[in-house]
Design an enzyme around this catalytic site. Structure first.
Site, PDB file in Angstrom:
ATOM      1  N   LYS A  91       0.826  -1.197   0.000  1.00  0.00           N
ATOM      2  CA  LYS A  91       0.000   0.000   0.000  1.00  0.00           C
ATOM      3  C   LYS A  91       0.868   1.258   0.000  1.00  0.00           C
ATOM      4  O   LYS A  91       0.682   2.161  -0.827  1.00  0.00           O
ATOM      5  CB  LYS A  91      -0.925   0.020   1.225  1.00  0.00           C
ATOM      6  CG  LYS A  91      -1.870   1.215   1.263  1.00  0.00           C
ATOM      7  CD  LYS A  91      -2.531   1.381   2.599  1.00  0.00           C
ATOM      8  CE  LYS A  91      -1.620   2.149   3.543  1.00  0.00           C
ATOM      9  NZ  LYS A  91      -2.277   2.534   4.802  1.00  0.00           N
TER      10      LYS A  91
ATOM     11  N   ASP B 118      -6.343   0.986   1.105  1.00  0.00           N
ATOM     12  CA  ASP B 118      -6.418   1.341   2.525  1.00  0.00           C
ATOM     13  C   ASP B 118      -7.778   0.910   3.074  1.00  0.00           C
ATOM     14  O   ASP B 118      -8.552   0.235   2.387  1.00  0.00           O
ATOM     15  CB  ASP B 118      -6.154   2.829   2.735  1.00  0.00           C
ATOM     16  CG  ASP B 118      -7.295   3.700   2.233  1.00  0.00           C
ATOM     17  OD1 ASP B 118      -8.204   3.187   1.533  1.00  0.00           O
ATOM     18  OD2 ASP B 118      -7.296   4.906   2.534  1.00  0.00           O
TER      19      ASP B 118
END
Length: 365
Positions: A230, A248
């Site tokens: 991420k 997220d």
């Protein structure tokens, strides 16, 4: 001469028999005529009786004009009655809208791709100025800020990093920093000890393995302490212009609400959603989804009543569907509050966005 009277006698008998037969048939005909006659007379009687029954209805018709007025009054009252019952109907409508998932029909792969891309286009119109909501001036600052954003808001990170970067502007300086001093700076971000270890560790990794420069490859970034896929995609997409999907908490929640995927692991979500869009759109897609999750499609109370993609959402009705009440749930610039960044892009400011307040200032968010 003696036989003549016999013939005459038999002839008379024959005639008598024929006459008797005719008389009998005539009697039968007369009897049937008598039986039929009462029936024929009964038929007009029945007609007369039915006519008599129908006659009062016709004569009663004028008398119904008075009750007609009463009926009109009742109908007027009946029309007025639903107005009082309207809230119940509205409540029932909201209750029905609260369960659209059960009515959502399975769709083909082609239909899913079309719906997903249409949602992204709609969000692009709502958030044309969507951008990474972490303040940064170079890849190093973005990398550190992204690591610090775990378990906290971008706003809090943006309020904290100016002090950090003012004291440690380069990887070399942060790598040699006193952990206790860094911890004190990062305390507002939460988990400050673990985050201090991560940012000092990744700074050392940059100095030792990459000459103090942030690498532009996924496989290199994920080798740094505290850097996962991420974080790596945030840096690649926004500092190097290389497409990536940022999975997220907001992204995970929304793509599952929209039924883009049923996966729960970030890596699998990334692969499933990435397959629905051209690679060139991945970075902007991430911004659109995350912005919508922060501003409108909240975890607990989505603002369904003002959502621009409500007709495309299988989960419509999970949140507030009344437009006026839904407006009160909006956050950040759409709700009249400042955004996440202290130094946002000019396009955001031009669109009416407001910069976030510095650390310690009173904030409406």
């Amino acid at each position: 001469m003696k036989k003549t009277p016999a013939k005459t006698t038999s002839a008379k008998k024959t005639v008598a028999k024929k006459t008797a037969k005719k008389t009998a048939s005539a009697a039968k005909a007369a009897a049937s005529a008598k039986v039929a006659e009462p029936a024929e007379k009964a038929a007009p009687a029945k007609r007369a009786a039915s006519a008599k029954k129908a006659a009062p209805a016709k004569t009663a018709a004028p008398a119904e004009s008075a009750p007609a007025k009463t009926a009109t009054a009742k109908s007027a009252a009946a029309k007025a009655a639903p107005k009082k019952a309207a809230p119940k109907k509205a409540a029932a409508g909201r209750a029905a809208a609260a369960k659209p998932v059960a009515a959502w029909k399975p769709e083909s792969r082609t239909a899913l791709v079309r719906r997903a891309r249409r949602i992204d286009r709609e969000l692009a119109e709502v958030y044309p100025y969507a951008h990474p909501e972490l303040d940064f001036e170079n890849p190093f600052q973005l990398l550190v800020a992204t690591v610090l954003s775990a378990q906290t808001t971008d706003l809090r990170v943006n309020q904290t990093t100016p002090t950090l970067f003012a004291k440690y502007p380069t990887p070399e300086e942060l790598a040699e920093a006193n952990p206790e001093e860094v911890e004190e700076i990062l305390r507002p971000c939460g988990f400050f000890r673990a985050k201090t270890k991560s940012v000092i560790g990744l700074s050392k990794g940059l100095v030792e393995s990459f000459g103090g420069e942030v690498p532009g490859r996924l496989e290199d970034l994920v080798k740094l302490p505290g850097v996962g896929r991420k974080t790596a995609f945030v840096v690649l997409g926004n500092a190097f212009g290389r497409p990536g999907i940022t999975v997220d908490t907001h992204f995970q929640r929304l793509v599952r609400r929209w039924r883009w995927t049923e996966e729960t692991e970030p890596d699998k979500i990334e692969a499933a959603v990435g397959a629905l869009f051209p690679k060139s759109e991945w970075t902007d897609l991430s911004h659109h989804v995350i912005w919508h999750g922060r501003r409108m499609c909240h975890a607990r109370k989505p603002a369904c009543g003002v959502c621009p993609i409500a007709p495309l959402c299988p989960a419509y009705g999970e949140g507030e569907t009344d437009p006026e009440k839904a407006k009160k749930l909006l956050k950040y610039e759409k709700g009249g509050f400042p955004g996440q960044r202290l130094k946002p892009p000019q396009a955001y400011l031009d669109a009416g966005g407001r910069p976030a307040p510095p650390l310690g200032a009173v904030s409406g968010t």
